[in-house]
Design a protein around this motif. Structure first.
Motif, PDB file in Angstrom:
ATOM      1  N   PRO A  43      36.297  54.631  43.270  1.00  0.00           N
ATOM      2  CA  PRO A  43      37.693  54.127  42.466  1.00  0.00           C
ATOM      3  C   PRO A  43      38.579  54.699  43.706  1.00  0.00           C
ATOM      4  O   PRO A  43      38.800  55.916  43.909  1.00  0.00           O
ATOM      5  CB  PRO A  43      37.481  53.937  41.549  1.00  0.00           C
ATOM      6  N   ARG A  69      42.540  49.842  43.236  1.00  0.00           N
ATOM      7  CA  ARG A  69      41.844  49.548  41.601  1.00  0.00           C
ATOM      8  C   ARG A  69      43.881  50.364  41.068  1.00  0.00           C
ATOM      9  O   ARG A  69      43.489  49.480  40.155  1.00  0.00           O
ATOM     10  CB  ARG A  69      41.042  49.831  40.819  1.00  0.00           C
ATOM     11  N   SER A 129      41.572  49.040  35.672  1.00  0.00           N
ATOM     12  CA  SER A 129      42.470  48.632  36.709  1.00  0.00           C
ATOM     13  C   SER A 129      43.924  49.789  35.751  1.00  0.00           C
ATOM     14  O   SER A 129      43.520  49.683  35.171  1.00  0.00           O
ATOM     15  CB  SER A 129      42.835  47.409  37.387  1.00  0.00           C
TER      16      SER A 129
END
Length: 129
Positions: A78, A100, A123
């Motif tokens: 991420p 994200r 997110s």
């Protein structure tokens, strides 16, 4: 086991302060730093971080270009964009390349929230209005 975080920013001061902030969390450690997008791509491969905090505006390869390359080479890591230039357009572009989360550098208190959210597979986009 600690969460390993790679910090990418062309400013040594930002890298230092962001590292100090993130390491206040007992389970997070800074596994490395990069000063531009190209170095970020290389270090994402060699260090295998659990998460990357990435600036947008850097010399050479910018954060969006780096995120696109990292997404191809290390697809599950991420990325939280941390930038002075946060806008709705940048958030949309960042999402399109697989970022994200995003936090404006003026909202440092939200970096911890953003990192936590991404580590929970959520997110986190704060600001950019």
């Amino acid at each position: 086991m600690s969460t390993r975080i790679l910090i990418v920013d062309d400013s040594p001061l930002v890298r230092q302060r962001l590292g100090a902030l993130l390491q206040q969390h007992a389970d997070w450690e800074i596994c490395g730093e990069a000063v531009d997008g190209r170095e970020a791509v290389t270090k994402a491969q060699t260090l295998a971080p659990d998460l990357i905090v990435l600036d947008f505006l850097m010399p050479g390869m910018n954060g969006l270009q780096a995120a696109r390359e990292i997404g191809k080479l290390v697809p599950n890591v991420p990325i939280l964009m941390f930038t002075m230039h946060l806008s709705r357009q940048l958030i949309d572009e960042a999402r399109n390349v697989g970022v994200r989360g995003a936090v404006a550098k003026t909202d440092t208190q939200h970096v911890i929230e953003g990192v936590g959210a991404l580590l929970r597979d959520e997110s986190f986009f704060h600001g950019g209005d």
